[in-house]
Scaffold this active site. Structure first.
Site, PDB file in Angstrom:
ATOM      1  N   LYS A  79     -91.250  66.799 -53.002  1.00 60.94           N
ATOM      2  CA  LYS A  79     -89.906  66.501 -53.500  1.00 60.94           C
ATOM      3  C   LYS A  79     -89.579  67.473 -54.625  1.00 60.94           C
ATOM      4  O   LYS A  79     -90.425  67.753 -55.494  1.00 60.94           O
ATOM      5  CB  LYS A  79     -89.848  65.050 -53.995  1.00 60.94           C
ATOM      6  N   SER A 154     -83.458  58.371 -53.584  1.00 62.45           N
ATOM      7  CA  SER A 154     -83.209  59.780 -53.813  1.00 62.45           C
ATOM      8  C   SER A 154     -84.152  60.703 -53.050  1.00 62.45           C
ATOM      9  O   SER A 154     -83.893  61.890 -52.914  1.00 62.45           O
ATOM     10  CB  SER A 154     -83.322  60.086 -55.305  1.00 62.45           C
ATOM     11  N   SER A 178     -86.456  54.659 -54.570  1.00 60.74           N
ATOM     12  CA  SER A 178     -86.223  55.988 -53.991  1.00 60.74           C
ATOM     13  C   SER A 178     -87.312  56.484 -53.061  1.00 60.74           C
ATOM     14  O   SER A 178     -87.165  57.546 -52.463  1.00 60.74           O
ATOM     15  CB  SER A 178     -85.994  57.017 -55.106  1.00 60.74           C
TER      16      SER A 178
END
Length: 492
Positions: A79, A154, A178
């Site tokens: 990420k 997210s 997330s």
């Protein structure tokens, strides 16, 4: 060699160890898939083929010398919130579009020690603020199951990359759901560990008392392999707890589902906005666990109505504090031709931050301002303690707590959700972060539109092994985690 992306992490490890294929061949396979497929999904912000192939060659040399670890040579996607030395780290924001980190986050560094090969950095909501991955400066990531739908957020890029078989597993972060919500939307397994279990050093901060890194993969077994890399004490993170991490792979069969007490909060299944298909699939999965020997116990979680307002005071307040460092002075985006220091600050921040980040900064700054600090922020922290106590009381009579991961399946891209409506979609996930508990999402079926549905299991502190074990055994008895989106079936 055309179906390497179908192999589990264990199968990849065994294949590398048995010289059925090399890390270079495996890495090239994933890089070809990214080159062919990711234009449709837009999961990657940065792909690093030269570095990946160099790491793969180094992994192959280690294998030849007999010095390899179990994961040496296995590819991974990170990420874009984890700092990576020499590679752009953007947090999905224009503010950091030009930031190349001079160091590795602990999670990334541990991956290198384990011999993992970094394919690149994947997309996310800007500064991890969002539930759709649409707030990214680099554009919206698409859900591999339906390209006109969001992958969640997210960690939407992480979820989409794994669901499209553009990485075998990925790192994610979870501040209010997330990891779990995009795992639910994309039909994956995703674990949010206990707060303090995984180091936050080098992880760009959103809300420091809530943020936690974790693994995202197809199965609990795959997540366990990555947890063995990520978990552990880090003296560079003051919130990292000095508790020995488990061997999560060895413990996959360590918890018997037979006799497991699963708490069913009656408040969770009466939430307005809970989709009928989601409720039905979750209840079917609980019935399956019951058939496997678990006991379903109805419980009360009386603070449910306080989750959203408490979270959306504390998280923006911490974001307001954390994001004040992005001022156009030291690094990151800087406006052109500022007339004075005030103009530099104002324009750098208004031009560098997107609307959702600006919204949360304003909410947080208001909550922390003189005259409102006690009424909002301090009161929210008191309610947070009550939410924690509510869970701890429940765990006196049950082993884990079950809930949907999200009240709906994936939204359409561009759906006109107002901010409050979007925030209410976090109802099932945010309390876990407020209490610092671990929780996992497991895929349990599809809705009428063939979009994935997720079951969330919440554990007591430090019970990651238990959660992975329960889901692993559920996945031995079902095949939802093996289902693939059509785009993942494409060969290269």
């Amino acid at each position: 060699m055309t179906d390497l992306h179908r192999l589990s992490i264990r199968e990849l490890s065994e294949g590398l160890a048995g010289s059925k294929f090399s890390s270079r061949e495996l890495t090239e396979h994933y890089l070809k898939r990214i080159a062919k497929i990711d234009a449709q999904v837009q999961s990657y912000v940065t792909v690093t083929p030269e570095q990946a192939l160099a790491q793969a060659d180094a992994a192959d040399a280690l294998r030849q010398s007999g010095m390899a670890n179990v994961l040496t040579g296995v590819p991974i996607a990170h990420k874009d919130i984890f700092c990576t030395q020499g590679i752009k780290t953007t947090a999905g924001s224009k503010m950091l579009d030009n930031f190349i980190s001079p160091y590795d986050a602990t999670v990334v560094a541990k991956g290198k020690v384990a011999g993992l090969v970094t394919l690149g950095k994947v997309n996310m909501d800007e500064f991890a603020m969002g539930s759709t991955s649409e707030s990214s400066y680099f554009g919206a990531t698409k859900n591999p199951w339906a390209l006109d739908h969001v992958p969640g957020g997210s960690s939407g890029g992480s979820a989409a990359a794994v669901a499209a078989d553009l990485a075998p597993f990925a790192t994610g972060t979870d501040t209010g759901g997330s990891i779990r919500q995009p795992a639910s939307f994309c039909g994956l397994t995703g674990l949010k560990p206990t707060y303090g279990r995984v180091s936050r050093f080098g992880m760009i901060a959103y809300a420091s008392s809530l943020d936690q890194g974790g693994p995202m993969a197809r199965s609990a077994e795959d997540c366990a392999y990555l947890m063995n890399v990520m978990a552990g004490h880090d003296e560079r993170d003051s919130t990292s707890v000095n508790v020995d991490a488990d061997d999560y792979v060895a413990n996959l069969n360590g918890t018997s589902v037979k006799g497991l007490r699963i708490g069913i909060p009656k408040q969770y299944f009466n939430v307005a906005g809970l989709d009928a298909d989601v409720k039905a699939r979750v209840e079917e999965s609980l019935k399956k666990l019951e058939d496997m020997g678990a006991t379903l116990v109805e419980i009360d979680l009386n603070m449910t109505d306080a989750y959203v307002p408490t979270y959306y005071l504390i998280a923006p307040a911490e974001a307001s504090s954390n994001l004040q460092r992005f001022d156009g002075v030291r690094y990151g985006y800087r406006c052109e031709n500022p007339v004075d220091l005030t103009d530099l600050y104002k324009r750098s921040r208004s031009e560098g931050f997107g609307p959702e980040v600006q919204r949360r900064i304003l909410i947080g700054t208001y909550a922390l301002s003189a005259g409102y600090y006690d009424a909002y922020y301090v009161k929210a922290q008191k309610v947070r303690r009550l939410i924690q106590q509510d869970f701890l009381k429940a765990f006196e009579s049950v082993d884990v707590i079950a809930a949907p991961s999200a009240p709906t399946t994936a939204y359409k891209i561009g759906a006109s959700l107002d901010p409050v409506e979007m925030y209410l979609g976090d109802i099932y996930t945010i309390a876990v972060n407020l209490a610092g508990l671990p929780a996992i999402n497991a895929p349990v079926g599809f809705d009428k539109d063939q979009l994935p549905v997720g079951l969330q299991l919440i554990g007591n502190y430090w019970s990651e092994s238990q959660l992975l074990s329960v889901v692993h055994q559920y996945q031995q008895a079902t095949d939802w985690h093996t289902k693939r989106a059509a785009i993942a079936e494409e060969t290269v």
